[in-house]
Design a protein around this motif. Structure first.
Motif, PDB file in Angstrom:
ATOM      1  N   UNK A   1       0.818  -1.211   0.000  1.00  0.00           N
ATOM      2  CA  UNK A   1       0.000   0.000   0.000  1.00  0.00           C
ATOM      3  C   UNK A   1       0.852   1.261   0.000  1.00  0.00           C
ATOM      4  N   UNK A   2       2.130   1.112   0.351  1.00  0.00           N
ATOM      5  CA  UNK A   2       3.037   2.256   0.444  1.00  0.00           C
ATOM      6  C   UNK A   2       3.822   2.484  -0.847  1.00  0.00           C
ATOM      7  N   UNK A   3       3.585   1.652  -1.849  1.00  0.00           N
ATOM      8  CA  UNK A   3       4.216   1.858  -3.157  1.00  0.00           C
ATOM      9  C   UNK A   3       3.122   1.843  -4.233  1.00  0.00           C
ATOM     10  N   UNK A   4       3.465   2.301  -5.399  1.00  0.00           N
ATOM     11  CA  UNK A   4       2.503   2.432  -6.501  1.00  0.00           C
ATOM     12  C   UNK A   4       1.790   1.098  -6.758  1.00  0.00           C
ATOM     13  N   UNK A   5       0.465   1.149  -6.815  1.00  0.00           N
ATOM     14  CA  UNK A   5      -0.359  -0.014  -7.125  1.00  0.00           C
ATOM     15  C   UNK A   5      -1.708   0.480  -7.627  1.00  0.00           C
ATOM     16  N   UNK A   6      -2.517  -0.415  -8.136  1.00  0.00           N
ATOM     17  CA  UNK A   6      -3.874  -0.063  -8.522  1.00  0.00           C
ATOM     18  C   UNK A   6      -4.796  -1.245  -8.280  1.00  0.00           C
ATOM     19  N   UNK A   7      -6.079  -0.975  -8.377  1.00  0.00           N
ATOM     20  CA  UNK A   7      -7.090  -2.017  -8.201  1.00  0.00           C
ATOM     21  C   UNK A   7      -7.458  -2.587  -9.563  1.00  0.00           C
ATOM     22  N   UNK A   8      -7.823  -3.857  -9.571  1.00  0.00           N
ATOM     23  CA  UNK A   8      -8.172  -4.496 -10.842  1.00  0.00           C
ATOM     24  C   UNK A   8      -9.483  -3.933 -11.386  1.00  0.00           C
ATOM     25  N   UNK A   9      -9.688  -4.155 -12.661  1.00  0.00           N
ATOM     26  CA  UNK A   9     -10.918  -3.728 -13.332  1.00  0.00           C
ATOM     27  C   UNK A   9     -12.129  -4.268 -12.571  1.00  0.00           C
ATOM     28  N   UNK A  10     -13.108  -3.409 -12.334  1.00  0.00           N
ATOM     29  CA  UNK A  10     -14.337  -3.831 -11.667  1.00  0.00           C
ATOM     30  C   UNK A  10     -14.311  -3.786 -10.155  1.00  0.00           C
ATOM     31  N   UNK A  11     -13.175  -3.361  -9.577  1.00  0.00           N
ATOM     32  CA  UNK A  11     -13.066  -3.272  -8.108  1.00  0.00           C
ATOM     33  C   UNK A  11     -12.776  -1.834  -7.689  1.00  0.00           C
ATOM     34  N   UNK A  12     -13.473  -1.373  -6.672  1.00  0.00           N
ATOM     35  CA  UNK A  12     -13.263  -0.055  -6.091  1.00  0.00           C
ATOM     36  C   UNK A  12     -12.805  -0.247  -4.653  1.00  0.00           C
ATOM     37  N   UNK A  13     -12.068   0.708  -4.140  1.00  0.00           N
ATOM     38  CA  UNK A  13     -11.667   0.684  -2.741  1.00  0.00           C
ATOM     39  C   UNK A  13     -12.279   1.862  -2.005  1.00  0.00           C
ATOM     40  N   UNK A  14     -12.606   1.641  -0.748  1.00  0.00           N
ATOM     41  CA  UNK A  14     -13.026   2.710   0.156  1.00  0.00           C
ATOM     42  C   UNK A  14     -12.053   2.700   1.320  1.00  0.00           C
ATOM     43  N   UNK A  15     -11.086   3.620   1.289  1.00  0.00           N
ATOM     44  CA  UNK A  15     -10.099   3.722   2.350  1.00  0.00           C
ATOM     45  C   UNK A  15     -10.633   4.692   3.394  1.00  0.00           C
ATOM     46  N   UNK A  16     -10.756   4.227   4.632  1.00  0.00           N
ATOM     47  CA  UNK A  16     -11.266   5.047   5.721  1.00  0.00           C
ATOM     48  C   UNK A  16     -10.172   5.247   6.754  1.00  0.00           C
ATOM     49  N   UNK A  17     -10.008   6.499   7.161  1.00  0.00           N
ATOM     50  CA  UNK A  17      -9.065   6.829   8.231  1.00  0.00           C
ATOM     51  C   UNK A  17      -9.850   6.809   9.542  1.00  0.00           C
ATOM     52  N   UNK A  18      -9.487   5.878  10.415  1.00  0.00           N
ATOM     53  CA  UNK A  18     -10.184   5.733  11.699  1.00  0.00           C
ATOM     54  C   UNK A  18      -9.606   6.646  12.760  1.00  0.00           C
ATOM     55  N   UNK A  19      -8.294   6.924  12.677  1.00  0.00           N
ATOM     56  CA  UNK A  19      -7.623   7.805  13.644  1.00  0.00           C
ATOM     57  C   UNK A  19      -6.366   8.356  12.982  1.00  0.00           C
ATOM     58  N   UNK A  20      -5.956   9.548  13.390  1.00  0.00           N
ATOM     59  CA  UNK A  20      -4.733  10.143  12.861  1.00  0.00           C
ATOM     60  C   UNK A  20      -4.925  10.658  11.448  1.00  0.00           C
ATOM     61  N   UNK A  21      -3.839  10.642  10.664  1.00  0.00           N
ATOM     62  CA  UNK A  21      -3.897  11.118   9.276  1.00  0.00           C
ATOM     63  C   UNK A  21      -2.853  10.401   8.435  1.00  0.00           C
ATOM     64  N   UNK A  22      -3.081  10.407   7.111  1.00  0.00           N
ATOM     65  CA  UNK A  22      -2.177   9.768   6.159  1.00  0.00           C
ATOM     66  C   UNK A  22      -2.291  10.514   4.842  1.00  0.00           C
ATOM     67  N   UNK A  23      -1.205  10.544   4.081  1.00  0.00           N
ATOM     68  CA  UNK A  23      -1.247  11.172   2.751  1.00  0.00           C
ATOM     69  C   UNK A  23      -1.593  10.110   1.715  1.00  0.00           C
ATOM     70  N   UNK A  24      -2.598  10.424   0.898  1.00  0.00           N
ATOM     71  CA  UNK A  24      -3.007   9.584  -0.217  1.00  0.00           C
ATOM     72  C   UNK A  24      -2.499  10.264  -1.470  1.00  0.00           C
TER      73      UNK A  24
END
Length: 106
Positions: free
Chosen positions: A34-57
């Motif tokens: 997740x910390x290096x370049x990647x992507x999701x396959x065709x037909x799949x979406x991601x929902x990334x939720x930050x539960x605490x703190x912060x992160x750069x997307x």
């Protein structure tokens, strides 16, 4: 929950359902992929939720750009758009993978 941040298309299709969740991960537990370049396959979406703190997307496509996501934020990640995360301190995240119908196991 507020509407997910959607910087790129295509939008999550009506009727899409979560088929897998990973996490929660703390800053030291985020999978290396997740910390290096990647992507999701065709037909799949991601929902990334930050539960605490912060992160750069960071988007790694031609448009580029990044945003700091904070606790309570959810970003919609469409299929086939390269991206990665950058840790910026304490954080807890989880990711739901969604599709119109669950993709077949690879």
């Amino acid at each position: 929950m507020s509407a997910p941040i959607a910087d790129r298309g295509p939008a999550l299709p009506a009727g899409a359902r979560a088929y897998r969740r990973i996490g929660p991960f703390g800053a030291d537990d985020i999978p290396a992929g997740l910390l290096r370049r990647h992507d999701l396959k065709e037909g799949a979406w991601g929902l990334l939720t930050v539960l605490a703190g912060s992160i750069r997307f960071r988007w790694d496509d031609e448009e580029g750009g990044s945003r700091v996501l904070k606790a309570g934020d959810t970003v919609l990640i469409p299929p086939c758009v390269p991206h990665h995360l950058e840790r910026e301190g304490a954080v807890t995240i989880e990711i739901d993978f969604c599709a119109h119908s669950a993709p077949e196991a690879a």
